[in-house]
Design an enzyme around this catalytic site. Structure first.
Site, PDB file in Angstrom:
ATOM      1  CB  THR A  17      -0.924   0.038   1.244  1.00  0.00           C
ATOM      2  OG1 THR A  17      -1.524  -1.243   1.407  1.00  0.00           O
ATOM      3  CG2 THR A  17      -2.003   1.079   1.093  1.00  0.00           C
ATOM      4  NE  ARG A  21       5.076   1.311   5.365  1.00  0.00           N
ATOM      5  CZ  ARG A  21       3.972   1.978   5.597  1.00  0.00           C
ATOM      6  NH1 ARG A  21       2.978   1.398   6.238  1.00  0.00           N
ATOM      7  NH2 ARG A  21       3.846   3.223   5.201  1.00  0.00           N
ATOM      8  CB  SER A 112       3.620   4.450   8.375  1.00  0.00           C
ATOM      9  OG  SER A 112       2.548   5.261   8.724  1.00  0.00           O
ATOM     10  CG  HIS A 113       0.832   2.641  11.349  1.00  0.00           C
ATOM     11  ND1 HIS A 113       1.006   2.818  10.001  1.00  0.00           N
ATOM     12  CD2 HIS A 113       0.214   1.460  11.501  1.00  0.00           C
ATOM     13  CE1 HIS A 113       0.486   1.776   9.354  1.00  0.00           C
ATOM     14  NE2 HIS A 113       0.003   0.941  10.242  1.00  0.00           N
ATOM     15  CG  ASP A 273       1.776   8.231  11.215  1.00  0.00           C
ATOM     16  OD1 ASP A 273       2.004   9.432  10.999  1.00  0.00           O
ATOM     17  OD2 ASP A 273       1.729   7.380  10.310  1.00  0.00           O
ATOM     18  CG  ASP A 275       4.859   8.298   7.914  1.00  0.00           C
ATOM     19  OD1 ASP A 275       4.023   7.986   8.776  1.00  0.00           O
ATOM     20  OD2 ASP A 275       4.637   8.208   6.691  1.00  0.00           O
ATOM     21  CG  ASP A 277       1.459   9.544   6.772  1.00  0.00           C
ATOM     22  OD1 ASP A 277       1.408   9.031   7.907  1.00  0.00           O
ATOM     23  OD2 ASP A 277       1.683   8.879   5.734  1.00  0.00           O
ATOM     24  NE  ARG A 278      -1.504   5.639   9.372  1.00  0.00           N
ATOM     25  CZ  ARG A 278      -2.000   4.419   9.405  1.00  0.00           C
ATOM     26  NH1 ARG A 278      -2.715   4.035  10.447  1.00  0.00           N
ATOM     27  NH2 ARG A 278      -1.769   3.572   8.428  1.00  0.00           N
ATOM     28  CB  THR A 340      -7.143   1.151   1.111  1.00  0.00           C
ATOM     29  OG1 THR A 340      -8.447   0.921   1.637  1.00  0.00           O
ATOM     30  CG2 THR A 340      -6.170   1.422   2.231  1.00  0.00           C
ATOM     31  CB  SER A 361      -6.163   4.239   8.233  1.00  0.00           C
ATOM     32  OG  SER A 361      -5.890   4.946   7.028  1.00  0.00           O
ATOM     33  CE  LYS A 372      -1.842   8.103   5.946  1.00  0.00           C
ATOM     34  NZ  LYS A 372      -1.324   7.241   4.866  1.00  0.00           N
ATOM     35  NE  ARG A 492      -5.633  -2.336   7.618  1.00  0.00           N
ATOM     36  CZ  ARG A 492      -4.701  -2.369   8.579  1.00  0.00           C
ATOM     37  NH1 ARG A 492      -5.040  -2.667   9.816  1.00  0.00           N
ATOM     38  NH2 ARG A 492      -3.429  -2.132   8.298  1.00  0.00           N
TER      39      ARG A 492
HETATM   40  C1  VG1 Z   1      -3.019   1.219   5.945  1.00  0.00           C
HETATM   41  C2  VG1 Z   1      -4.294   2.019   5.992  1.00  0.00           C
HETATM   42  C3  VG1 Z   1      -4.403   2.900   4.771  1.00  0.00           C
HETATM   43  C4  VG1 Z   1      -3.156   3.796   4.681  1.00  0.00           C
HETATM   44  C5  VG1 Z   1      -1.917   2.932   4.696  1.00  0.00           C
HETATM   45  C6  VG1 Z   1      -0.657   3.757   4.745  1.00  0.00           C
HETATM   46  O1  VG1 Z   1      -3.017   0.387   4.810  1.00  0.00           O
HETATM   47  O2  VG1 Z   1      -5.412   1.162   6.077  1.00  0.00           O
HETATM   48  O3  VG1 Z   1      -5.579   3.657   4.842  1.00  0.00           O
HETATM   49  O4  VG1 Z   1      -3.186   4.547   3.499  1.00  0.00           O
HETATM   50  O5  VG1 Z   1      -1.914   2.096   5.862  1.00  0.00           O
HETATM   51  O6  VG1 Z   1      -0.669   4.623   5.826  1.00  0.00           O
HETATM   52  P1  VG1 Z   1      -3.389  -1.174   4.904  1.00  0.00           P
HETATM   53  O7  VG1 Z   1      -3.165  -1.702   3.529  1.00  0.00           O
HETATM   54  O8  VG1 Z   1      -2.496  -1.772   5.941  1.00  0.00           O
HETATM   55  O9  VG1 Z   1      -4.806  -1.238   5.344  1.00  0.00           O
HETATM   56  V1  VG1 Z   1       0.790   5.128   6.514  1.00  0.00           V
HETATM   57  O10 VG1 Z   1       0.446   6.286   7.630  1.00  0.00           O
HETATM   58  O11 VG1 Z   1       1.229   3.546   7.070  1.00  0.00           O
HETATM   59  O12 VG1 Z   1       1.768   5.553   5.255  1.00  0.00           O
HETATM   60 CO    CO Z   2       2.070   7.195   8.320  1.00  0.00          CO
END
Ligand code: VG1
Ligand code: CO
Length: 539
Positions: A17, A21, A112-113, A273, A275, A277-278, A340, A361, A372, A492
């Site tokens: 996504t 990672r 990210s998170h 979070d 990085d 963006d959340r 997504t 999210s 974001k 999910r």
């Molecule tokens: C998750 C979230 C999605 C978001 C993505 C990246 O993806 O559901 O809405 O865009 O993380 O966010 P997934 O495929 O695990 O549901 V970030 O803040 O990790 O760049």
């Molecule tokens: Co993030």
């Protein structure tokens, strides 16, 4: 001296996504990061002399990979590499720099998170010239390249000093170390009424979760907006985020939640979070779901100078609740439903079709960058509170009284065995056609499908983006597998129940969603196929 190093493909470098990672241990295999970075560079057209932005969220391995990436960029012939001081750039700040400096793209190093540290996660994402995540055709080309790579090129020299601002020359490449905060903070000052926020008398608590937003929040909230020192908590980025998940939700930002529910709570609480963006938004005594936050921000955005002319349109990811759709309808503007991941918003923003976008999210953002943006959402909320003089609770209750309320929750089942997860989704897809008309308690299925999206700007099609089951009356359950997990599969399950204006607007979310949750289990056979009796995380 440019060195060509022979290498062999790794089988597991398919970007998800948001980029590649993996566990740190996987990234530490010799050539693993280099292969992926070279595969990115191999598919970037016309990089000779072009500008590349590099930065990350400061997690373990950040510096090491940035050092390599700079020397590889020099070998690849980029003209200029812009790096955040200390290797730090939040995702939205990187997006902004790519745009402001006319870069051809950027490498954003983050998971990210997800937690950081030697046994945790790392990631590399490539963003393109509009500042947003590479679209699917580019990530597919990068992946294809990783499967056939046989060498990478690197400039042999000691790593460039990334702690001192200024320029250094590496081969024909200028490496420019910049203040990671300055141009982002200036952008925020252009969008929002800092004077009104400063004189509003509002009190805030911001939790940077020992991640990248620390320096940004300290500069913007404490120095420029004048909130008292200490209002930014956990403001120093740490390589392991202090051992926590830098995930701004009610589980991992529990301390902030407890503070906001306590008698002495400040007016406004927020967190971001790993990085940056959340965002998590909590008013005194009230948590705002990300889907509601998107809708409420959209309904009030015109109160901020940057959006005074109104919105062109709204976009939300498919699993995000339909609260924003009602706002769009009231404003007479289009609302788009995308798969997504932020990359799908990029084309809509570039085409000027939408101004604000969001995901359930905890991601919200606008056309100011192509990612974001956690602090942006915080500042827009503060601007709205300052402009209206209302509390978060008042904004929310008035919103629901006007538009109705979309009760919402996401249930995550983490570390599910991949075969079991695939069997569950496969089984669901096989049974889709039989679902309409079936009853689950008082709920009757109206429609069921596997979401496919045709990009209205370029006609590209993305299929199998999640199974949607819509019940009569506007309630819904969505099932999809995460594309960002690093071990096993994460299922999910997104639950949503619409209660119209005049209905039960002040009820308990868990109670309101109980019947839909039970139906979800029956429909997807979650307990039976995964062996789980309850989700690991509810947000
Ligand atoms: C998750 C979230 C999605 C978001 C993505 C990246 O993806 O559901 O809405 O865009 O993380 O966010 P997934 O495929 O695990 O549901 V970030 O803040 O990790 O760049
Ligand atoms: Co993030």
């Amino acid at each position: 001296m440019i060195h060509a190093v022979a290498t062999r493909p790794f089988a597991d470098q398919k970007p998800g996504t948001s980029g590649l990672r993996k566990k740190v241990k996987i990234f530490q295999q010799p050539h693993y990061a280099e292969n992926f970075i070279q595969s990115v560079f191999d598919v970037v057209p016309e990089k000779e002399g072009a500008t590349l932005v590099i930065g990350g969220d400061g997690r373990f391995l950040n510096r090491e990979v940035i050092g390599k990436a700079i020397r590889m960029a020099a070998a690849a012939g980029f003209g200029r590499v812009i790096v955040g001081q200390g290797g730090i750039l939040s995702t939205p700040a990187a997006s902004n720099l790519i745009r402001e400096r006319g870069a051809i793209g950027g490498l954003v190093l983050s998971a990210s998170h997800n937690p950081g540290g030697p046994d945790e996660d790392f990631g590399i994402k490539y963003n393109v010239g509009n500042g947003g995540p590479a679209p699917e055709k580019v990530t597919a080309a990068i992946y294809a390249r990783t499967t056939e790579i046989d060498h990478f090129a690197i400039f042999e020299a000691p790593d460039v000093d990334i702690d001192t601002l200024g320029e250094t020359q590496l081969a024909d490449t200028i490496v420019e170390v910049v203040d990671p905060v300055a141009s982002y903070a200036a952008l925020m000052e252009r969008l929002f009424d800092f004077g009104a926020i400063r004189s509003s008398g509002l009190s805030v608590a911001f939790d940077a979760m020992s991640a990248v937003t620390g320096p940004y929040a300290t500069e913007i909230l404490e120095r420029r907006l004048g909130f008292a020192p200490g209002r930014v908590r956990n403001g120093t980025p740490l390589e392991d985020f202090g051992g926590h998940h830098p995930d701004p939700n009610l589980v991992h930002a529990r301390a902030l939640y407890d503070l906001m529910m306590s008698p002495g709570a400040p007016d406004f609480g927020a967190a971001s979070d790993g990085d940056g963006d959340r965002n998590l938004i909590i008013g005194r005594g009230i948590f705002i779901t990300p889907s509601d936050s998107l809708a409420m921000l959209a309904a009030n955005a015109h109160l901020a100078p940057g959006y005074a002319e109104g919105l062109k349109g709204i976009a939300r990811s498919m699993p995000t609740s339909a609260a924003a759709d009602r706002v769009a309808a009231a404003l007479g503007i289009p609302c788009y439903e995308t798969p997504t991941g932020w990359k799908f918003f990029g084309n809509l923003l570039d085409a000027g079709r939408v101004t604000i976008c969001g995901e359930e999210s905890a991601g919200t953002g606008s056309d100011h960058v192509r990612e974001k943006d956690g602090l942006w959402a915080v500042l827009l909320w503060l601007n709205i509170l300052a402009a209206t003089g209302k509390s978060v609770k008042q904004i929310a209750t008035e919103h629901w009284a006007r538009f109705g309320r979309n009760y919402y929750a996401r249930h995550d089942y983490e570390g599910v065995e991949s075969n079991a997860a695939d069997a569950l989704m496969g089984g669901l897809r096989d049974r889709l056609a039989q679902l309409p008309g079936q009853a689950f308690g008082t709920l009757t299925v109206e429609a069921a499908d596997d979401f496919a999206y045709e990009d209205p700007t370029d006609g590209s099609i993305s299929s199998q983006q999640g199974v949607r089951v819509l019940f009569q009356g506007g309630s819904r359950v969505v099932f999809r597998l995460s594309g960002t997990g690093t071990s096993g599969a994460t299922l999910r399950v997104y639950l949503e129940r619409y209660e119209p204006a005049g209905g039960r607007l002040d009820a308990d979310t868990t109670e309101m969603l109980a019947e839909i949750a039970a139906a979800a289990d029956q429909i997807a056979q979650i307990r039976k196929l995964t062996g789980r009796t309850a989700p690991d995380v509810v947000t």
